[in-house]
Each structure stands twice: as C-alpha cells, then as structure tokens.
Scaffold this motif. Structure first.
Motif, PDB file in Angstrom:
ATOM      1  N   UNK A 275       0.794  -1.227   0.000  1.00 18.32           N
ATOM      2  CA  UNK A 275       0.000   0.000   0.000  1.00 18.32           C
ATOM      3  C   UNK A 275       0.828   1.278   0.000  1.00 18.32           C
ATOM      4  N   UNK A 276       2.120   1.191  -0.297  1.00 24.35           N
ATOM      5  CA  UNK A 276       2.966   2.378  -0.211  1.00 24.35           C
ATOM      6  C   UNK A 276       2.414   3.523  -1.063  1.00 24.35           C
ATOM      7  N   UNK A 277       1.981   3.228  -2.268  1.00 23.92           N
ATOM      8  CA  UNK A 277       1.500   4.287  -3.154  1.00 23.92           C
ATOM      9  C   UNK A 277       0.194   4.873  -2.636  1.00 23.92           C
ATOM     10  N   UNK A 278      -0.747   4.020  -2.255  1.00 24.68           N
ATOM     11  CA  UNK A 278      -2.025   4.532  -1.753  1.00 24.68           C
ATOM     12  C   UNK A 278      -1.844   5.349  -0.483  1.00 24.68           C
ATOM     13  N   UNK A 279      -0.971   4.912   0.408  1.00 22.80           N
ATOM     14  CA  UNK A 279      -0.725   5.654   1.642  1.00 22.80           C
ATOM     15  C   UNK A 279      -0.211   7.059   1.339  1.00 22.80           C
ATOM     16  N   UNK A 280       0.587   7.197   0.291  1.00 21.29           N
ATOM     17  CA  UNK A 280       1.100   8.518  -0.067  1.00 21.29           C
ATOM     18  C   UNK A 280       0.000   9.435  -0.582  1.00 21.29           C
ATOM     19  N   UNK A 281      -1.109   8.858  -1.038  1.00 19.70           N
ATOM     20  CA  UNK A 281      -2.207   9.642  -1.601  1.00 19.70           C
ATOM     21  C   UNK A 281      -3.334   9.883  -0.606  1.00 19.70           C
ATOM     22  N   UNK A 282      -3.617   8.906   0.247  1.00 19.30           N
ATOM     23  CA  UNK A 282      -4.797   8.988   1.121  1.00 19.30           C
ATOM     24  C   UNK A 282      -4.463   9.032   2.603  1.00 19.30           C
ATOM     25  N   UNK A 283      -3.234   8.653   2.969  1.00 16.50           N
ATOM     26  CA  UNK A 283      -2.939   8.440   4.375  1.00 16.50           C
ATOM     27  C   UNK A 283      -3.496   7.103   4.831  1.00 16.50           C
ATOM     28  N   UNK A 284      -3.317   6.761   6.116  1.00 12.00           N
ATOM     29  CA  UNK A 284      -3.715   5.435   6.611  1.00 12.00           C
ATOM     30  C   UNK A 284      -5.223   5.271   6.730  1.00 12.00           C
ATOM     31  N   UNK A 285      -5.627   4.011   6.783  1.00 12.65           N
ATOM     32  CA  UNK A 285      -7.031   3.689   7.032  1.00 12.65           C
ATOM     33  C   UNK A 285      -7.398   4.018   8.478  1.00 12.65           C
ATOM     34  N   UNK A 286      -8.699   4.222   8.708  1.00  9.00           N
ATOM     35  CA  UNK A 286      -9.180   4.603  10.036  1.00  9.00           C
ATOM     36  C   UNK A 286      -9.855   3.460  10.778  1.00  9.00           C
ATOM     37  N   UNK A 287     -10.256   2.393  10.064  1.00  9.98           N
ATOM     38  CA  UNK A 287     -11.042   1.324  10.695  1.00  9.98           C
ATOM     39  C   UNK A 287     -10.207   0.060  10.811  1.00  9.98           C
ATOM     40  N   UNK A 288      -9.750  -0.320  12.022  1.00 11.60           N
ATOM     41  CA  UNK A 288      -9.035  -1.591  12.198  1.00 11.60           C
ATOM     42  C   UNK A 288      -9.941  -2.761  11.823  1.00 11.60           C
ATOM     43  N   UNK A 289      -9.347  -3.836  11.337  1.00 14.83           N
ATOM     44  CA  UNK A 289     -10.182  -4.910  10.794  1.00 14.83           C
ATOM     45  C   UNK A 289     -11.064  -5.568  11.843  1.00 14.83           C
ATOM     46  N   UNK A 290     -10.555  -5.758  13.052  1.00 15.24           N
ATOM     47  CA  UNK A 290     -11.400  -6.391  14.077  1.00 15.24           C
ATOM     48  C   UNK A 290     -12.605  -5.525  14.415  1.00 15.24           C
ATOM     49  N   UNK A 291     -12.378  -4.221  14.515  1.00 14.00           N
ATOM     50  CA  UNK A 291     -13.487  -3.308  14.786  1.00 14.00           C
ATOM     51  C   UNK A 291     -14.490  -3.319  13.639  1.00 14.00           C
ATOM     52  N   UNK A 292     -13.978  -3.257  12.401  1.00 15.04           N
ATOM     53  CA  UNK A 292     -14.866  -3.231  11.247  1.00 15.04           C
ATOM     54  C   UNK A 292     -15.708  -4.484  11.139  1.00 15.04           C
ATOM     55  N   UNK A 293     -15.101  -5.630  11.410  1.00 14.08           N
ATOM     56  CA  UNK A 293     -15.864  -6.873  11.284  1.00 14.08           C
ATOM     57  C   UNK A 293     -16.812  -7.074  12.458  1.00 14.08           C
ATOM     58  N   UNK A 294     -16.460  -6.561  13.637  1.00 12.82           N
ATOM     59  CA  UNK A 294     -17.400  -6.596  14.759  1.00 12.82           C
ATOM     60  C   UNK A 294     -18.622  -5.739  14.439  1.00 12.82           C
ATOM     61  N   UNK A 295     -18.400  -4.590  13.837  1.00 14.44           N
ATOM     62  CA  UNK A 295     -19.515  -3.734  13.428  1.00 14.44           C
ATOM     63  C   UNK A 295     -20.360  -4.420  12.376  1.00 14.44           C
ATOM     64  N   UNK A 296     -19.720  -5.111  11.466  1.00 12.72           N
ATOM     65  CA  UNK A 296     -20.449  -5.834  10.417  1.00 12.72           C
ATOM     66  C   UNK A 296     -21.343  -6.915  11.031  1.00 12.72           C
ATOM     67  N   UNK A 297     -20.821  -7.620  12.003  1.00 16.21           N
ATOM     68  CA  UNK A 297     -21.607  -8.662  12.673  1.00 16.21           C
ATOM     69  C   UNK A 297     -22.832  -8.055  13.343  1.00 16.21           C
ATOM     70  N   UNK A 298     -22.648  -6.912  14.015  1.00 15.65           N
ATOM     71  CA  UNK A 298     -23.773  -6.260  14.705  1.00 15.65           C
ATOM     72  C   UNK A 298     -24.813  -5.753  13.715  1.00 15.65           C
ATOM     73  N   UNK A 299     -24.345  -5.318  12.536  1.00 13.78           N
ATOM     74  CA  UNK A 299     -25.272  -4.740  11.541  1.00 13.78           C
ATOM     75  C   UNK A 299     -25.986  -5.805  10.716  1.00 13.78           C
ATOM     76  N   UNK A 300     -25.476  -7.030  10.722  1.00 13.24           N
ATOM     77  CA  UNK A 300     -26.035  -8.091   9.881  1.00 13.24           C
ATOM     78  C   UNK A 300     -26.411  -9.293  10.743  1.00 13.24           C
ATOM     79  N   UNK A 301     -27.463  -9.130  11.571  1.00 16.05           N
ATOM     80  CA  UNK A 301     -27.846 -10.206  12.490  1.00 16.05           C
ATOM     81  C   UNK A 301     -28.373 -11.443  11.762  1.00 16.05           C
TER      82      UNK A 301
END
Length: 301
Positions: A275-301
């Motif tokens: 992701x070196x190129x994308x990081x230079x354009x957008x900066x880092x992601x904000x949602x850690x994968x465990x948090x994102x998937x926990x949210x997905x589980x809660x949203x998709x019962x």
C-alpha cells in the motif's frame, strides 16, 4: 480534498461498494446514479438518498438524456457474471467504460475501479502485490471472464485518459467489506448457518478495506487522477487471512467456525497489497479490521 457542491456521476450506486459511497457523497453533492436497476426497490432506495437516477445499460452505449456536464465520475459498476461469455464481459467492462468516459470526457477527473484479479497469480500466498507486478488471468472461479475483461477495462481507461485529456485514477480494489456486505459478510452468513467456509490456501490472506475507508479515500484518489492515468492499489492496511477473520467470528459468535481449504490451481493463493502508493495519496485507514468486522456482525444479524 473533499467533494462538496460537485455534480458527480456514480455507476453501480446500489452495489455493495457503491451504495455506502453514494449515500455518503449525496449529503453534500448533486449525485446522479446510473445502472440497469432491475430491482425497483433498490432504485427507490437510492432515490431516497436524494440521488437522481437513470436506467442505463453501459454495454448498450445509449445514455439517453443523461447530462454530460459532471465534474467527477466514479465508475464502480462491473459485470461479474458466471460462465464463459467473454464477449459480453468485454462489452460491459471494457467497451462500456470507453463509452462512459467519452460521454463524460469534460469532467475534472474520473475514478475507474478495477480489481486485484488483474494480477498474475503469485505462488506465495504471502506475496504483497505492487502496482508494477505482472498482470494476468487470476482465473476467478465465481466469474471466469472477470480478470480478462477488467484488464480490457484498464487498457481502454488508460487510452481514454490520453485521447480525451481526461485525468483518470484506476483503483484496484482488494476485498471490500462492511455493513453492506463483501466477502467477509458472505463468510459470516455461512458461519451463522454452521456451514464450512471454503478457501483456496492456508493462509488465504487479503488486505480487507472497510466501506468507511472507501468513502473517506474516494476524494483523495480522484485528486490523484492524472494523464496518463494513475494506477493504485485500493486496499486496507492490515493483511488478514480468511482463517484470521473466521477465528474472530467464532469468538464473537460464541460458536466454532469451520474453514476448509480447497486449492484451485491457477488462482491467487493470497491477495495481500503493498500500500505504499495509496498511503502517499490517502494516508492510513481509520477502521481496524477487528473493529470493522465486529460492526459488520452487529449490523447483519
């Protein structure tokens, strides 16, 4: 860069990736969405976000009364049909992209979403693909024509950028996910049904990207558009295997989750992004994968 008070065209606004992005951008912009809209309920939902919709088949090339004065274009729609109809796949994914960019050639910039399936499979499941890695047919089992037709799409997008002097970003999507679906959501449904999740290798590792990060990074990727086209991997910052996220599902669901490995010769055993190129354009992601998937589980019962 942020998008505010712009006239933006989005293809595939009701898709798994397109709908959250459409909903987000519609808050501050004049959004138009085009698709075939075979499902009237989907179209009504998109209209409900304040989006102006038109029913258009990109493969047909007839844009009807669709305006051509958009300031930005987000081309997200894609044909991932099963079977071996390469002619139809190329007509939609490649020729359709050319016809769309010709129609919108006066835009400030266009983002054309491609896929990691354009990379030639590397035998090492831990290999991190860079934008300059060899290209080839990834032999996607769910859509055998997908890789070849998306390579065709990239070629015509590059040509259109130069021919129309249109700044373009070609963003190769990894594994998108979130409350609106994606590969981890498919696996979640199987886990809840206590059915095995079948994957290609151990580990089978991706760089999953949450829909919130997609919404946040779309504008910076448009800002990076250029002539000739900018090509960038669009992926999350954390390599995560199917085995990893299924273990996380098991912990959160409180039940075992079975992962079975079925090797498929000629396919990508892993899809990790450099992701070196994308990081230079957008900066880092904000949602850690465990948090994102926990949210997905809660949203998709």
């Amino acid at each position: 860069m942020t998008l505010t008070d712009e006239k933006v065209l989005i293809t595939g606004p009701a898709g798994q990736i397109g709908e959250p992005l459409t909903r987000s951008l519609a808050e501050d912009n004049d959004i138009w969405g085009i698709a075939r809209f075979g499902n009237p309920e989907q179209r009504a939902r998109i209209n409900g976000y304040g989006v102006t919709t038109r029913s258009i088949d990109l493969a047909g090339g007839d844009f009807g009364d669709l305006p051509d004065d958009f300031t930005y274009v987000l081309h997200l729609a894609a044909d991932q049909s099963p079977g071996l109809d390469y002619d139809q796949a190329l007509r939609t994914n490649a020729e359709g992209t050319a016809l769309l960019l010709r129609h919108c050639r006066n835009a400030k910039a266009a983002l054309v979403m491609s896929t990691f399936s354009v990379y030639r499979p590397h035998p090492d499941p831990r290999h991190a693909y860079t934008e300059t890695d060899p290209l080839g047919d990834a032999n996607a089992p769910h859509a055998p024509t997908y890789s070849v037709s998306k390579l065709g799409q990239e070629a015509v997008a590059r040509a259109c950028s130069r021919a129309f002097d249109l700044p373009v970003t070609i963003a190769r999507m990894n594994a998108s996910y979130g409350d609106n679906g994606g590969l981890p959501a498919i696996h979640l449904a199987l886990a809840r049904a206590r059915e095995p999740i079948v994957t290609r290798s151990d580990p089978c590792t991706y760089s999953p990207l949450h829909e919130d990060d997609i919404c946040a990074q779309a504008a910076p990727l448009l800002a990076a558009a250029s002539v000739p086209a900018t090509i960038v991997n669009w992926a999350g910052d954390e390599p995560v295997s199917v085995q990893d996220w299924c273990a996380w599902f098991a912990e959160l669901l409180g039940q075992p989750v079975e992962v079975a490995v079925h090797a498929l010769p000629g396919t990508q055993p892993g899809v990790i992004s450099d992701n070196a190129k994308r990081l230079s354009l957008t900066g880092p992601c904000a949602v850690p994968w465990r948090e994102g998937m926990a949210r997905m589980i809660a949203a998709r019962p």
